[in-house]
Design an enzyme around this catalytic site. Structure first.
Site, PDB file in Angstrom:
ATOM      1  N   HIS A   1      18.361  12.469 -31.608  1.00  0.00           N
ATOM      2  CA  HIS A   1      18.563  11.383 -30.635  1.00  0.00           C
ATOM      3  C   HIS A   1      19.744  10.515 -31.059  1.00  0.00           C
ATOM      4  O   HIS A   1      19.587   9.509 -31.742  1.00  0.00           O
ATOM      5  CB  HIS A   1      17.283  10.540 -30.535  1.00  0.00           C
ATOM      6  CG  HIS A   1      17.298   9.578 -29.385  1.00  0.00           C
ATOM      7  ND1 HIS A   1      16.154   9.024 -28.849  1.00  0.00           N
ATOM      8  CD2 HIS A   1      18.315   9.070 -28.653  1.00  0.00           C
ATOM      9  CE1 HIS A   1      16.477   8.222 -27.852  1.00  0.00           C
ATOM     10  NE2 HIS A   1      17.785   8.222 -27.721  1.00  0.00           N
TER      11      HIS A   1
ATOM     12  N   LEU B   1      26.681   9.721 -28.759  1.00  0.00           N
ATOM     13  CA  LEU B   1      28.035   9.907 -29.292  1.00  0.00           C
ATOM     14  C   LEU B   1      29.094   9.319 -28.354  1.00  0.00           C
ATOM     15  O   LEU B   1      30.266   9.246 -28.700  1.00  0.00           O
ATOM     16  CB  LEU B   1      28.295  11.388 -29.561  1.00  0.00           C
ATOM     17  CG  LEU B   1      27.369  12.026 -30.612  1.00  0.00           C
ATOM     18  CD1 LEU B   1      27.724  13.494 -30.827  1.00  0.00           C
ATOM     19  CD2 LEU B   1      27.429  11.271 -31.935  1.00  0.00           C
TER      20      LEU B   1
ATOM     21  N   ASN C   1      23.978  10.345 -21.581  1.00  0.00           N
ATOM     22  CA  ASN C   1      24.355   9.173 -20.775  1.00  0.00           C
ATOM     23  C   ASN C   1      25.796   8.756 -21.054  1.00  0.00           C
ATOM     24  O   ASN C   1      26.076   7.648 -21.482  1.00  0.00           O
ATOM     25  CB  ASN C   1      23.386   8.014 -21.018  1.00  0.00           C
ATOM     26  CG  ASN C   1      23.343   7.550 -22.459  1.00  0.00           C
ATOM     27  OD1 ASN C   1      23.485   8.346 -23.373  1.00  0.00           O
ATOM     28  ND2 ASN C   1      23.164   6.257 -22.668  1.00  0.00           N
TER      29      ASN C   1
ATOM     30  N   ASP D   1      18.076   7.244 -32.786  1.00  0.00           N
ATOM     31  CA  ASP D   1      18.562   6.593 -31.561  1.00  0.00           C
ATOM     32  C   ASP D   1      19.856   5.823 -31.864  1.00  0.00           C
ATOM     33  O   ASP D   1      20.027   4.666 -31.461  1.00  0.00           O
ATOM     34  CB  ASP D   1      17.514   5.674 -30.933  1.00  0.00           C
ATOM     35  CG  ASP D   1      17.901   5.249 -29.519  1.00  0.00           C
ATOM     36  OD1 ASP D   1      18.967   5.681 -29.015  1.00  0.00           O
ATOM     37  OD2 ASP D   1      17.145   4.464 -28.912  1.00  0.00           O
TER      38      ASP D   1
END
Lengths: 448, 313
Positions: free
Chosen positions: A76, A79, A110, A320
């Site tokens: 997760h 980048l 995203n 994350d």
């Protein structure tokens, strides 16, 4: 070319192996695992000769006191490329990963444009190949992450996407999520899902509760997360699609996943270092570096996450990693971007807050960052002879002080700056090459 | 205690009762200046004060400006409209720009909770929070306490009821901190939808029923109901809100016979408070406004005027 990682504590969760041993790398792969008995029976020279390796064409690295484990996997990470290169690029993110001990990362889709078709998947993977680590990507579950139309999933899988995700843009329609799951099942890829009922989190910036009430910030109730976790569990049950709940932060979320697993529903989950290390009290100074989504919760939730990690309800630790530019965090709290960079702090936080505290054994902790994520996404790994030599060398007892100004990541947004922690990434090895850190060499004579 | 040992006034949560006492005492002695025919003292001559307002305001802004002018400070007013903020200049750059011009003190009103804290971290000059989001409005809390003290002779032991939209109210939060530190018993009453989570963990008693909440109270502080909240479904109609939580003469009979009625303004007459109460014998709403100027003079003095005693002015 060969290299010997000598005298480390080898931990390989892929086959439940722990022991003091030497790892011999040759031609980018693991060539041999040499434990004490082997060493007593035959010298390194003999082994090299048996493997047809030239003694002069290699090096011995001293790993005494270190842990040698399969390369860490972070499923997760953001980048930010394409589109948000001012926050991070695939190249800088990969360097951060290597510095943090990760040999494999899975990028979230995203970006701008979103990773929602084969062409963008190929772009990310191509850029990833230019880095020293292994970069995979999830594909967006919906077109442009619009939460309304299913993306071309087959096209993305064909191009190499290894999962789907609605991270940052949680799919609100239960009906659409059901169809995405049914469709994804045809390709046997999991959905990595960000669970948030957006109707309950309008303008929300922090956990609902006493601290939020005191600070007068907009509340992000735990139920917004838990309602969606339950929904997605029920849809996983309905569709048989493998569903992976991203960044679980609450006691209720852990309990939901525990229930689902007890019923045999194909659900797994992850949490992140900040969720088991900090609470909403970190926001009492309006520190935007502690603003993340889902938000930091309470000490009771931290307890529940640790219980979930210990009993296996929480399969995976992911970072994350969410880099942002300074100007996106140096603003009024409600306007600050959500997210914390995590690649370069994950290892010391896990070792300090989970292993040193006795919540997890070091084997369990490493498993949640290697074998468990590999299993979810069908990635290879482990230190079996013949495997690619993706290896992380750690010093669990070395004290480190987090210093964001030395990060390889472009992002400096961490609430852990200045923290004194235990656990240092000594070296990160991909395909037998040291891509970050360094190891001390010793003369081969010392081993023979 | 004769001095405030702090650079900024950000809220009452982190203020001691001794500090509050000092501010109220100082304000009381300054109030006299407001009744003079020549309302001017030279205490802050040569000091530059910037009022930086990211949100609309009549009373707080005018009150600060007047307080500064009475004390002979120079004031510069900056607001969102007509400034470079509209060109997209960040809060940080706006602050640094104004500070570079030599501002000694910033009075900041902002719709974002914590904005004054952000400013205080960046700036070497002093910051006074003139209301930040739903967080705190310390000068309002102080002027409310001054009004109570002047009318009741004390704060300690009084029962003070705050009625209305507690969730979105910075006035409520500053009042809760200030009053409880000074020994008052704070009651809250409002629709459950407008009470923030875990508010009962603060030193307050929470009531659903207004009549029960009013029983025997010394002070009622009526909060403005923000009509735009209705659209987000916090309550069904103004009519129902008034019926359940509106303060009227009839209801006030349950309170102490000498109850004080306060309102931070602006009022919605006929909604949270009936006009006969707002203009009636128990109301001290305009007195609150006057005390606001005195409290702000006191704070400006305590932050900028140096260590000398008030009398030396």
């Amino acid at each position: 070319m060969w290299a010997l990682l000598r005298n480390g504590q080898v931990i390989d969760p892929f086959r439940d192996y722990t022991g003091t041993a030497d790892v011999l790398i040759a031609g980018g792969s693991v060539a041999a695992l040499i434990d004490r008995c082997d060493r007593e029976r035959q010298s390194l020279r003999t082994i090299l000769i048996q493997l047809d390796l030239d003694e002069r064409d290699g090096q011995v690295f001293d790993c005494s006191g270190f842990v040698i484990c399969p390369g860490l996997i972070d499923i997760h990470v953001h980048l930010r490329e394409p589109g948000y290169e001012y926050k991070e690029t695939i190249a800088t993110g990969a360097r951060a990963a290597a510095a943090g001990g990760f040999t494999t990362v899975v990028a979230m889709p995203n970006t701008m444009p979103a990773v929602d078709n084969g062409a963008v998947v190929r772009y990310v993977l191509d850029r990833g190949r230019e880095t020293p680590i292994r970069v995979f990507t999830a594909g967006a579950a919906t077109k442009a992450n619009n939460g309304a139309e299913m993306a071309e999933i087959a096209d993305m899988v064909e191009a190499g996407a290894i999962a789907l995700s609605d991270d940052a843009f949680p799919i609100q329609s239960a009906d659409l999520m059901r169809r995405v799951m049914e469709y994804a099942r045809m390709f046997n890829i999991p959905i990595l899902t960000h669970c948030e009922d957006k109707s309950m989190t309008q303008d929300a910036v922090m956990n609902e509760g006493l601290v939020c009430t005191i600070l007068g910030l907009r509340p992000w109730p735990r139920q917004a997360e838990e309602i969606m976790i339950w929904r997605n569990i029920l849809l996983a049950d309905l569709t048989g699609c493998r569903v992976h709940i991203q960044h679980v932060t609450t006691r209720g979320g852990v309990e939901a996943v525990r229930w689902a697993k007890s019923r045999g529903i194909p659900v797994s989950c992850e949490t992140c270092p900040h969720y088991f290390s900090l609470t909403d009290e970190a926001l009492l100074t309006f520190d935007t570096n502690a603003k993340c989504c889902p938000p930091l919760r309470t000490s009771d939730d931290v307890e529940a996450l640790k219980e979930g990690l210990a009993d296996g309800t929480i399969d995976i630790i992911a970072s994350d990693h969410a880099p942002h530019a300074q100007e996106e965090k140096e603003v009024e709290f409600q306007d600050a971007a959500f997210g914390i960079v995590g690649l370069e702090t994950a290892v010391p936080i896990v070792i300090t807050n989970l292993v040193k505290t006795g919540t997890l054994t070091i084997e369990q902790a490493i498993s949640k960052m290697t074998a468990a994520p590999a299993k979810l996404l069908g990635l290879s790994g482990g230190l079996a002879v013949g495997s690619a030599a993706d290896i992380t060398v750690l010093d669990p007892n070395c004290e480190v002080v987090i210093n964001s100004s030395t990060f390889q990541s472009k992002g400096r947004n961490t609430p852990f700056d200045g923290w004194k922690l235990s656990g240092k990434v000594v070296a990160t090895i991909v395909n037998g090459e040291i891509v970050s850190g360094e190891l001390k060499t010793v003369p081969i004579e010392d081993c023979c | 205690m004769t001095q405030l040992h702090r650079k900024d006034i950000l809220g009452l949560q982190d203020m001691s009762s001794e500090e509050i006492q000092l501010i109220l005492d100082t304000a009381e002695s300054y109030k006299e200046i407001l009744s003079r025919s020549v309302k001017k003292v030279p205490i802050l001559r040569g000091k530059s004060i910037c009022t930086l307002f990211y949100e609309n305001s009549t009373r707080t802004r005018c009150s600060f400006e007047l307080a500064a002018k009475i004390m002979s400070a120079d004031t510069t007013a900056v607001s969102t409209a007509g400034s470079s903020i509209q060109k997209g200049e960040s809060f940080k750059d706006t602050l640094l720009t104004l500070e570079a011009m030599g501002m000694d003190l910033f009075v900041i009103r902002h719709s974002a909770s914590g904005a004054p804290h952000f400013a205080a971290k960046i700036l070497k000059s002093s910051v006074i929070n003139a209301g930040d989001g739903m967080h705190e409005h310390p000068t309002q809390g102080l002027l409310d306490m001054l009004t109570i003290r002047q009318n009741k002779g004390r704060i300690e032991g009084l029962k003070v009821l705050i009625v209305g939209d507690i969730m979105h109210s910075r006035v409520a939060r500053s009042n809760i901190w200030g009053l409880s530190k000074m020994g008052a018993h704070v009651r809250l009453c409002g629709p459950r939808t407008l009470l923030p989570a875990e508010i009962e963990k603060l030193p307050v008693e929470v009531y659903d029923n207004l009549d029960m909440a009013l029983e025997d109270v010394d002070v009622v502080n009526v909060l403005r109901i923000q009509l735009e909240r209705m659209n987000r479904g916090f309550f069904p109609s103004v009519r129902e809100y008034s019926a359940l939580f509106g303060i009227n003469k009839d209801r006030l009979r349950r309170a102490k016979p000498d109850v004080l009625v306060m309102h931070p303004g602006p009022m919605n007459r006929g909604i949270e408070i009936t006009p006969d109460v707002a203009d009636g014998e128990f109301a001290v709403i305009t007195e609150q406004v006057t005390n606001g100027v005195a409290v702000r003079m006191a704070l400006l003095y305590l932050l900028l005027g140096g260590g000398g005693h008030v009398g030396s002015a």
